[in-house]
Design an enzyme around this catalytic site. Structure first.
Site, mmCIF file in Angstrom:
data_model
loop_
_atom_site.group_PDB
_atom_site.id
_atom_site.type_symbol
_atom_site.label_atom_id
_atom_site.label_comp_id
_atom_site.label_asym_id
_atom_site.label_seq_id
_atom_site.Cartn_x
_atom_site.Cartn_y
_atom_site.Cartn_z
ATOM 1 N N LEU A 20 0.833 -1.207 0.000
ATOM 2 C CA LEU A 20 0.000 0.000 0.000
ATOM 3 C C LEU A 20 0.864 1.252 0.000
ATOM 4 C CD1 LEU A 20 -2.674 -1.119 2.609
ATOM 5 C CD2 LEU A 20 -2.993 -0.843 0.149
ATOM 6 N N GLY A 21 2.057 1.129 0.578
ATOM 7 C CA GLY A 21 2.929 2.296 0.627
ATOM 8 C C GLY A 21 4.289 1.924 1.167
ATOM 9 N N GLY A 23 7.436 3.245 3.500
ATOM 10 C CA GLY A 23 7.774 4.259 4.509
ATOM 11 C C GLY A 23 9.242 4.191 4.871
ATOM 12 N N LYS A 24 9.653 5.122 5.751
ATOM 13 C CA LYS A 24 11.062 5.211 6.158
ATOM 14 C C LYS A 24 11.478 3.948 6.903
ATOM 15 C CE LYS A 24 14.143 8.000 9.038
ATOM 16 N NZ LYS A 24 14.114 8.898 10.198
ATOM 17 N N PHE A 25 10.590 3.440 7.769
ATOM 18 C CA PHE A 25 10.977 2.309 8.629
ATOM 19 C C PHE A 25 10.482 0.970 8.092
ATOM 20 C CE2 PHE A 25 12.857 4.554 12.113
ATOM 21 C CZ PHE A 25 12.275 5.806 12.084
ATOM 22 N N GLY A 26 9.733 1.020 7.011
ATOM 23 C CA GLY A 26 9.227 -0.243 6.481
ATOM 24 C C GLY A 26 7.996 0.001 5.627
ATOM 25 N N VAL A 28 3.982 -0.939 4.047
ATOM 26 C CA VAL A 28 2.638 -1.306 4.484
ATOM 27 C C VAL A 28 2.014 -2.194 3.401
ATOM 28 C CG1 VAL A 28 0.416 -0.440 5.292
ATOM 29 C CG2 VAL A 28 2.451 0.964 5.550
ATOM 30 N N LYS A 43 1.721 -3.008 8.705
ATOM 31 C CA LYS A 43 2.951 -2.209 8.564
ATOM 32 C C LYS A 43 4.086 -3.035 9.143
ATOM 33 C CE LYS A 43 5.284 2.108 8.666
ATOM 34 N NZ LYS A 43 5.102 3.562 8.478
ATOM 35 N N ASP A 137 1.410 15.657 14.882
ATOM 36 C CA ASP A 137 1.959 15.477 13.530
ATOM 37 C C ASP A 137 0.841 15.477 12.493
ATOM 38 O OD1 ASP A 137 4.145 13.012 11.931
ATOM 39 O OD2 ASP A 137 3.986 15.190 11.721
HETATM 40 O O1 LIG Z 1 0.422 2.665 3.463
HETATM 41 C C1 LIG Z 1 0.302 3.794 3.023
HETATM 42 O O2 LIG Z 1 1.223 4.523 2.666
HETATM 43 C C2 LIG Z 1 -1.038 4.319 2.916
HETATM 44 N N1 LIG Z 1 -2.147 3.425 3.207
HETATM 45 N N2 LIG Z 1 -3.070 3.191 2.264
HETATM 46 C C3 LIG Z 1 -4.105 2.559 2.820
HETATM 47 C C4 LIG Z 1 -3.831 2.362 4.178
HETATM 48 N N3 LIG Z 1 -4.551 1.800 5.173
HETATM 49 C C5 LIG Z 1 -4.006 1.765 6.388
HETATM 50 N N4 LIG Z 1 -2.754 2.236 6.683
HETATM 51 C C6 LIG Z 1 -2.016 2.777 5.686
HETATM 52 N N5 LIG Z 1 -0.739 3.185 5.980
HETATM 53 C C7 LIG Z 1 -0.172 3.077 7.303
HETATM 54 C C8 LIG Z 1 -0.645 4.249 8.166
HETATM 55 C C9 LIG Z 1 -0.083 4.159 9.545
HETATM 56 C C10 LIG Z 1 -0.791 4.100 10.709
HETATM 57 N N6 LIG Z 1 -0.045 4.059 11.823
HETATM 58 C C11 LIG Z 1 1.246 4.086 11.583
HETATM 59 N N7 LIG Z 1 2.186 4.073 12.621
HETATM 60 C C12 LIG Z 1 3.526 4.056 12.393
HETATM 61 O O3 LIG Z 1 4.006 4.025 11.289
HETATM 62 N N8 LIG Z 1 4.256 4.070 13.552
HETATM 63 C C13 LIG Z 1 5.627 4.087 13.621
HETATM 64 C C14 LIG Z 1 6.450 3.600 12.604
HETATM 65 C C15 LIG Z 1 7.829 3.649 12.799
HETATM 66 C C16 LIG Z 1 8.391 4.175 13.934
HETATM 67 C C17 LIG Z 1 7.537 4.661 14.907
HETATM 68 CL CL1 LIG Z 1 8.205 5.373 16.325
HETATM 69 C C18 LIG Z 1 6.184 4.625 14.766
HETATM 70 S S1 LIG Z 1 1.580 4.151 9.929
HETATM 71 C C19 LIG Z 1 -2.559 2.882 4.398
#
Ligand SMILES: O=C(O)Cn1ncc2ncnc(NCCc3cnc(NC(=O)Nc4cccc(Cl)c4)s3)c21
Length: 274
Positions: A20-21, A23-26, A28, A43, A137
């Site tokens: 789905l996406g 990110g920096k740490f991994g 989804v 995630k 944030d």
């Molecule tokens: O994936 C996409 O880019 C978009 N996408 N599309 C649909 C969809 N449905 C659900 N979730 C998505 N994305 C994840 C959203 C998050 C919620 N909570 C998070 N928490 C987190 O990352 N915590 C975290 C990480 C690393 C270090 C630390 Cl300290 C904290 S990320 C979705």
């Protein structure tokens, strides 16, 4: 039900779908729990990277905070599990993805769409504040959209309990931070009120109000509340008046979130079905 949240999940309980996406740490992934066929977003975080960036405590705080939040406009964190090298967050799946993509695609939102999103956000943030949780944030990247177009605040990775003077290492953009945070002063729940004003501006004009070529210039514009409205796109005086009620330097004088729904611009433009 909470019964599931506490059981020990493993990756073998899930069928993994499309990414789905990233990110920096991994990344989804779309995923489905095999027994219940319940669809979630998973995630996947690498422990090595979490340790390297020294954010494990933040992740623990996020999991703790999210365990107590239940609101239609807050993306659920159902639970988590880990194996030798990874931590997995079991998240509610937001079928229409990041609001940010819709904003970029349409360059800006009209006043009815903007007011409806802002009202949902105000209600979700007020709910957090009643539990002494500050998100800290709030920006388009952290707003997701559900199947029926409903807004979901996500990623409480930076949230804390109020009041706080915990530094938010300014790795990300300063654009959404209020003066008291960019100045490293103590701050409370009203930092989210400020961010709501920044977001309203960005929805209507397509970019944040204090954007500048570099950190220093953005910093100066924020602490001076150097707020200017472009002549295009055409935006009502009521919308500008609403933004000015939130982008106030004195944190105690920002429009309280319960009063957002009584604001003339919100009343005239937000979807009454919300
Ligand atoms: O994936 C996409 O880019 C978009 N996408 N599309 C649909 C969809 N449905 C659900 N979730 C998505 N994305 C994840 C959203 C998050 C919620 N909570 C998070 N928490 C987190 O990352 N915590 C975290 C990480 C690393 C270090 C630390 Cl300290 C904290 S990320 C979705």
């Amino acid at each position: 039900s909470d019964g599931n949240a506490s059981r020990q999940w493993t990756i073998n309980d899930f069928e993994i779908g499309k990414p789905l996406g990233k990110g920096k740490f991994g990344n989804v992934y779309l995923a489905r729990e095999k027994q219940s066929k319940f669809v979630v977003a998973l995630k996947v975080l690498f422990k090595s990277q979490l340790q390297h960036s020294n954010v494990e405590h933040q992740l623990r705080r996020e999991i703790e905070i999210q365990a107590h939040l239940r609101h239609p406009n807050i993306l659920r964190l159902y639970g988590f599990f880990y194996d030798k090298e990874k931590v997995y967050l079991i998240l509610e799946y937001a079928a229409r993805g990041e609001l940010y993509k819709e904003l970029v695609a349409s360059s800006h939102f009209d006043e009815r769409t903007s007011a409806s999103y802002i009202l949902s956000l105000a209600r979700a943030l007020h709910y957090c504040h009643t539990k002494h949780v500050i998100h800290r944030d709030i920006k388009p990247e952290n707003l997701l959209v559900g199947l029926n177009g409903e807004l979901k605040i996500s990623d409480f990775g930076w949230s804390v309990h109020a009041p706080s003077n915990r530094r938010k290492t300014l790795c990300g953009t300063l654009d959404y931070l209020p003066p008291e945070m960019v100045e490293g002063k103590e701050h409370s729940t009203t930092v989210d009120n400020w961010s709501l004003g920044v977001l309203t501006y960005e929805f209507l004009f397509g970019g944040p109000p204090f954007e500048a070529p570099d950190h220093q210039d953005t910093y100066k514009r924020i602490v001076r509340v150097d707020l200017r409205f472009p002549n295009t796109p055409e935006v009502s005086a009521e919308a500008k008046a609403f933004i000015r009620k939130l982008l106030v330097k004195d944190a105690s004088r920002r429009l309280p979130l319960p009063e957002v729904e009584n604001d003339p611009w919100i009343r005239a433009n937000a979807d009454p079905e919300l």
